[in-house]
Design a protein around this motif. Sequence first.
Motif, mmCIF file in Angstrom:
data_model
loop_
_atom_site.group_PDB
_atom_site.id
_atom_site.type_symbol
_atom_site.label_atom_id
_atom_site.label_comp_id
_atom_site.label_asym_id
_atom_site.label_seq_id
_atom_site.Cartn_x
_atom_site.Cartn_y
_atom_site.Cartn_z
ATOM 1 N N LYS A 168 0.840 -1.203 0.000
ATOM 2 C CA LYS A 168 0.000 0.000 0.000
ATOM 3 C C LYS A 168 0.877 1.256 0.000
ATOM 4 C CE LYS A 168 -4.078 -2.085 2.016
ATOM 5 N NZ LYS A 168 -5.042 -2.128 3.110
ATOM 6 N N VAL A 169 1.964 1.202 0.768
ATOM 7 C CA VAL A 169 2.916 2.324 0.766
ATOM 8 C C VAL A 169 3.490 2.490 -0.640
ATOM 9 C CG1 VAL A 169 5.148 3.147 1.641
ATOM 10 C CG2 VAL A 169 3.496 2.112 3.220
ATOM 11 N N LYS A 170 3.861 1.382 -1.241
ATOM 12 C CA LYS A 170 4.415 1.397 -2.597
ATOM 13 C C LYS A 170 3.417 2.006 -3.587
ATOM 14 C CE LYS A 170 6.320 -1.754 -6.092
ATOM 15 N NZ LYS A 170 6.724 -3.141 -6.353
ATOM 16 N N ALA A 171 2.146 1.742 -3.365
ATOM 17 C CA ALA A 171 1.092 2.256 -4.249
ATOM 18 C C ALA A 171 0.774 3.728 -3.980
ATOM 19 C CB ALA A 171 -0.165 1.408 -4.112
ATOM 20 N N GLY A 172 1.397 4.320 -2.965
ATOM 21 C CA GLY A 172 1.203 5.745 -2.723
ATOM 22 C C GLY A 172 0.547 6.106 -1.409
ATOM 23 N N ASP A 173 0.098 5.119 -0.642
ATOM 24 C CA ASP A 173 -0.527 5.397 0.649
ATOM 25 C C ASP A 173 0.582 5.506 1.707
ATOM 26 O OD1 ASP A 173 -2.160 5.681 2.832
ATOM 27 O OD2 ASP A 173 -3.233 3.771 2.551
ATOM 28 N N LEU A 174 1.279 6.637 1.692
ATOM 29 C CA LEU A 174 2.475 6.818 2.521
ATOM 30 C C LEU A 174 2.173 6.847 4.016
ATOM 31 C CD1 LEU A 174 4.427 9.423 0.364
ATOM 32 C CD2 LEU A 174 4.429 6.931 0.218
ATOM 33 N N ASP A 175 0.946 7.155 4.388
ATOM 34 C CA ASP A 175 0.579 7.168 5.805
ATOM 35 C C ASP A 175 0.712 5.785 6.447
ATOM 36 O OD1 ASP A 175 0.046 9.871 5.718
ATOM 37 O OD2 ASP A 175 -2.103 9.596 5.355
ATOM 38 N N LYS A 176 0.618 4.745 5.648
ATOM 39 C CA LYS A 176 0.719 3.372 6.168
ATOM 40 C C LYS A 176 2.124 3.061 6.696
ATOM 41 C CE LYS A 176 -3.444 1.866 5.092
ATOM 42 N NZ LYS A 176 -4.453 2.212 6.040
ATOM 43 N N MET A 177 3.115 3.847 6.259
ATOM 44 C CA MET A 177 4.473 3.621 6.750
ATOM 45 C C MET A 177 4.531 3.805 8.262
ATOM 46 S SD MET A 177 7.478 2.601 6.161
ATOM 47 C CE MET A 177 8.031 2.717 4.495
ATOM 48 N N GLY A 178 3.645 4.630 8.801
ATOM 49 C CA GLY A 178 3.586 4.831 10.249
ATOM 50 C C GLY A 178 3.297 3.542 11.000
ATOM 51 N N LEU A 179 2.463 2.684 10.431
ATOM 52 C CA LEU A 179 2.172 1.382 11.062
ATOM 53 C C LEU A 179 3.429 0.527 11.133
ATOM 54 C CD1 LEU A 179 -1.198 0.511 9.263
ATOM 55 C CD2 LEU A 179 -0.903 1.239 11.645
ATOM 56 N N LEU A 180 4.181 0.500 10.035
ATOM 57 C CA LEU A 180 5.416 -0.292 10.012
ATOM 58 C C LEU A 180 6.457 0.293 10.962
ATOM 59 C CD1 LEU A 180 5.571 -1.006 6.180
ATOM 60 C CD2 LEU A 180 4.963 -2.617 8.006
ATOM 61 N N PHE A 181 6.490 1.618 11.036
ATOM 62 C CA PHE A 181 7.414 2.268 11.966
ATOM 63 C C PHE A 181 7.076 1.865 13.395
ATOM 64 C CE2 PHE A 181 8.791 5.641 14.800
ATOM 65 C CZ PHE A 181 10.122 5.783 14.431
ATOM 66 N N GLU A 182 5.807 1.909 13.749
ATOM 67 C CA GLU A 182 5.394 1.538 15.109
ATOM 68 C C GLU A 182 5.755 0.089 15.432
ATOM 69 O OE1 GLU A 182 4.304 3.339 17.728
ATOM 70 O OE2 GLU A 182 4.788 5.002 16.386
ATOM 71 N N ARG A 183 5.638 -0.789 14.466
ATOM 72 C CA ARG A 183 5.952 -2.202 14.693
ATOM 73 C C ARG A 183 7.449 -2.467 14.780
ATOM 74 N NH1 ARG A 183 1.925 -5.495 10.560
ATOM 75 N NH2 ARG A 183 0.006 -4.742 11.510
ATOM 76 N N TYR A 184 8.234 -1.757 14.008
ATOM 77 C CA TYR A 184 9.627 -2.171 13.811
ATOM 78 C C TYR A 184 10.704 -1.194 14.243
ATOM 79 C CZ TYR A 184 7.757 -6.132 11.340
ATOM 80 O OH TYR A 184 7.082 -7.285 11.034
ATOM 81 N N HIS A 185 10.366 -0.003 14.693
ATOM 82 C CA HIS A 185 11.451 0.912 15.039
ATOM 83 C C HIS A 185 12.261 0.425 16.236
ATOM 84 C CE1 HIS A 185 8.550 2.724 17.898
ATOM 85 N NE2 HIS A 185 9.591 3.223 18.511
ATOM 86 N N ARG A 186 11.632 -0.216 17.202
ATOM 87 C CA ARG A 186 12.382 -0.720 18.362
ATOM 88 C C ARG A 186 13.279 -1.910 18.001
ATOM 89 N NH1 ARG A 186 7.520 0.796 21.176
ATOM 90 N NH2 ARG A 186 7.988 2.509 22.603
#
Length: 183
Positions: free
Chosen positions: A12-30
């Motif tokens: 979805k991020v690849k398709a242009g929904d850049l807001d979804k990157m926040g979900l991945l950040f929350e899951r994986y930044h730690r």
Amino acid sequence: MNSLADNTIMLKVKAGDLDKMGLLFERYHRPLYGFLFHMTYQRETSEDLVQQVFYKMLKYRETFTATGEFVHWMYSIARNAIKDQGKSLKQRVKHENTDDHTERLSGGLTPEEYLEKKQAKLGLYKAMEKLSDSHREVLTLSKFQELKYQEIAHILDISEIAVKTRAHRAMQELKSIYEKTER
């Protein structure tokens, strides 16, 4: 984590929904910070690298194919970010203990037990610093990030047998270094 959901989110991020990157950040930044910290032993550098990795994931989102798992792609980018940093891992600053405060708050240990545990952990970290980059990397991914050998093989682009061999040798080397420092 659900790799299918991660792949779907990244698509979805690849398709242009850049807001979804926040979900991945929350899951994986730690977990990503933990990996980078164990590779550099520099708190600020690791924090900067986390930001760089997520920036690069956004910048190069078109390269994500979803044929593999998202985490493999993320850790590959992280490995490249460390290399791009251009700093030799041998030039690290003194190790910073990131979970010291959390341990103190957890209670349950006598002061003597706490000190003994802290000294053992510091000895382990100092021994880890002396490992070769490839050995430290495989131990960080397997022991701290709790990835399976098959996943590590994909990230490092080597065979699973090579990962097992490298992990075994790394553990032997770590044990030898740790025993020498504890004498």
